[in-house]
Scaffold this motif. Structure first.
Motif, PDB file in Angstrom:
ATOM      1  N   ILE A 217       0.882  -1.283   0.151  1.00 35.89           N
ATOM      2  CA  ILE A 217      -0.147   0.000  -0.032  1.00 35.89           C
ATOM      3  C   ILE A 217       0.874   1.220  -0.067  1.00 35.89           C
ATOM      4  CG2 ILE A 217      -1.817   1.275   1.293  1.00 35.89           C
ATOM      5  CD1 ILE A 217      -2.983  -0.991   2.516  1.00 35.89           C
ATOM      6  N   VAL A 222       3.097  -3.543   3.788  1.00 36.67           N
ATOM      7  CA  VAL A 222       2.048  -3.776   4.764  1.00 36.67           C
ATOM      8  C   VAL A 222       1.735  -5.130   5.208  1.00 36.67           C
ATOM      9  CG1 VAL A 222       1.029  -1.602   4.094  1.00 36.67           C
ATOM     10  CG2 VAL A 222       0.386  -3.452   3.049  1.00 36.67           C
ATOM     11  N   ASN A 223       2.516  -6.125   4.474  1.00 33.88           N
ATOM     12  CA  ASN A 223       2.307  -7.683   4.817  1.00 33.88           C
ATOM     13  C   ASN A 223       3.639  -8.097   5.500  1.00 33.88           C
ATOM     14  OD1 ASN A 223      -0.447  -8.241   3.736  1.00 33.88           O
ATOM     15  ND2 ASN A 223       0.284  -7.030   2.070  1.00 33.88           N
ATOM     16  N   GLN A 262      -1.656  -4.276   6.846  1.00 38.27           N
ATOM     17  CA  GLN A 262      -2.778  -4.334   5.979  1.00 38.27           C
ATOM     18  C   GLN A 262      -4.171  -4.970   6.397  1.00 38.27           C
ATOM     19  OE1 GLN A 262      -2.291  -6.707   1.925  1.00 38.27           O
ATOM     20  NE2 GLN A 262      -3.522  -5.137   1.018  1.00 38.27           N
ATOM     21  N   LYS A 266      -7.502  -2.872   7.258  1.00 43.53           N
ATOM     22  CA  LYS A 266      -9.053  -3.399   6.621  1.00 43.53           C
ATOM     23  C   LYS A 266      -9.817  -3.400   7.862  1.00 43.53           C
ATOM     24  CE  LYS A 266     -11.493  -5.560   3.879  1.00 43.53           C
ATOM     25  NZ  LYS A 266     -12.196  -5.242   2.540  1.00 43.53           N
ATOM     26  N   TYR A 273      -9.496  -0.353   1.838  1.00 42.48           N
ATOM     27  CA  TYR A 273      -8.209  -1.184   1.730  1.00 42.48           C
ATOM     28  C   TYR A 273      -8.494  -2.565   1.088  1.00 42.48           C
ATOM     29  CZ  TYR A 273      -6.049   2.711   4.272  1.00 42.48           C
ATOM     30  OH  TYR A 273      -5.370   3.732   4.644  1.00 42.48           O
TER      31      TYR A 273
END
Length: 275
Positions: A217, A222-223, A262, A266, A273
């Motif tokens: 992102i 973000v992961n 992430q 969410k 997102y």
């Protein structure tokens, strides 16, 4: 193959008579030619990445089949992807001459084995959903060539990254990338410019694929897996910025509850997102 540029004599002579300053300057001069060589083949790289993204989106995987220095560098790229992008370890895989488990031994005698690569692909359940990309500086390595030829026979999509024009391996690749970096500083030592170019392309493939798969992102990882204090701190601050959270402890708790930045974003705003 008409012209094996990777085996042509170095442009430099009498290296043993040169000073350290002279040697490093000349090596640096040669290294400056790598990025322009990669730039010339960006359309080919883009075509390869496009099919890789499509394959993975539809449940497939990428297999690198490699040998030599470039094959080993593909391992280094692939092993970081699960931690950096939170993807399954089997999404990008490497079939390496001599075995990934014996990476540091550089068992280059195994490059002549014409059966091992396909046997390992079969053991990993290779199918038409996947894509196999051969890695070979020379473009002639039997280990890689035999695997790609068998994949073509089985109607499995193939690509390659090689450093000689008109090579047998490129002829077996539906999506060939021929990055020509010229003679090496040390004649035939493709661990230098050639391998550097291949590493740059591995970076392009993995990074661009992960971005297109929604694992990034803005420009943020973000992961990323929360495997140590440094990464957890980075991820917490990332969540604070992206989620407009002012309190560090609140962001950290939300991060642990959701397992990734992430997923935390969410949970805060499902509509804004990607999942």
């Amino acid at each position: 193959m008409q012209n094996r540029i990777t085996e042509q004599p170095s442009n430099y002579r009498d290296l043993e008579k040169k000073t350290i300053e002279e040697l490093t300057k000349l090596i640096n001069t040669e290294d400056k030619s790598v990025a322009p060589a990669v730039e010339k083949v960006l359309p080919r790289i883009n075509a390869l990445i496009e099919v890789i993204v499509a394959k993975i989106t539809n449940g497939g995987r990428l297999f690198y089949v490699g040998a030599g220095s470039s094959g080993r560098l593909s391992v280094l790229d692939v092993i970081e992807l699960p931690t950096t992008y939170g993807v399954a370890p089997d999404l990008f895989q490497v079939i390496l001459a001599g075995g990934v488990d014996r990476l540091v031994e550089a068992r280059e005698e195994m490059e002549d084995d014409k059966n091992e690569a396909w046997e390992k692909l079969e053991a990993n359940g290779i199918s038409k959903k996947d894509i196999v990309v051969g890695i070979s500086a020379s473009g002639t390595t039997p280990f890689v060539l035999a695997a790609l030829a068998r994949c073509r026979k089985e109607n499995i999509d193939t690509g390659c990254i090689v450093s000689n024009p008109d090579s047998p391996i490129a002829a077996q690749a539906v999506y060939p990338v021929e990055v020509i970096t010229g003679p090496e500083f040390i004649t035939g030592s493709t661990r230098m410019k050639c391998a550097t170019a291949h590493k740059m392309i591995f970076d392009m493939i993995s990074t661009t694929t992960m971005v297109r798969l929604g694992r990034i992102i803005d420009n943020q990882m973000v992961n990323v897996k929360l495997i140590n204090h440094k990464i957890t701190d980075r991820a917490t601050k990332m969540l604070m910025r992206l989620g407009n959270i002012n309190d560090y402890d609140t962001a950290k708790e939300l991060l642990f509850q959701n397992g990734s930045v992430q997923n935390a974003l969410k949970s805060l705003n499902p509509d804004n997102y990607p999942a």
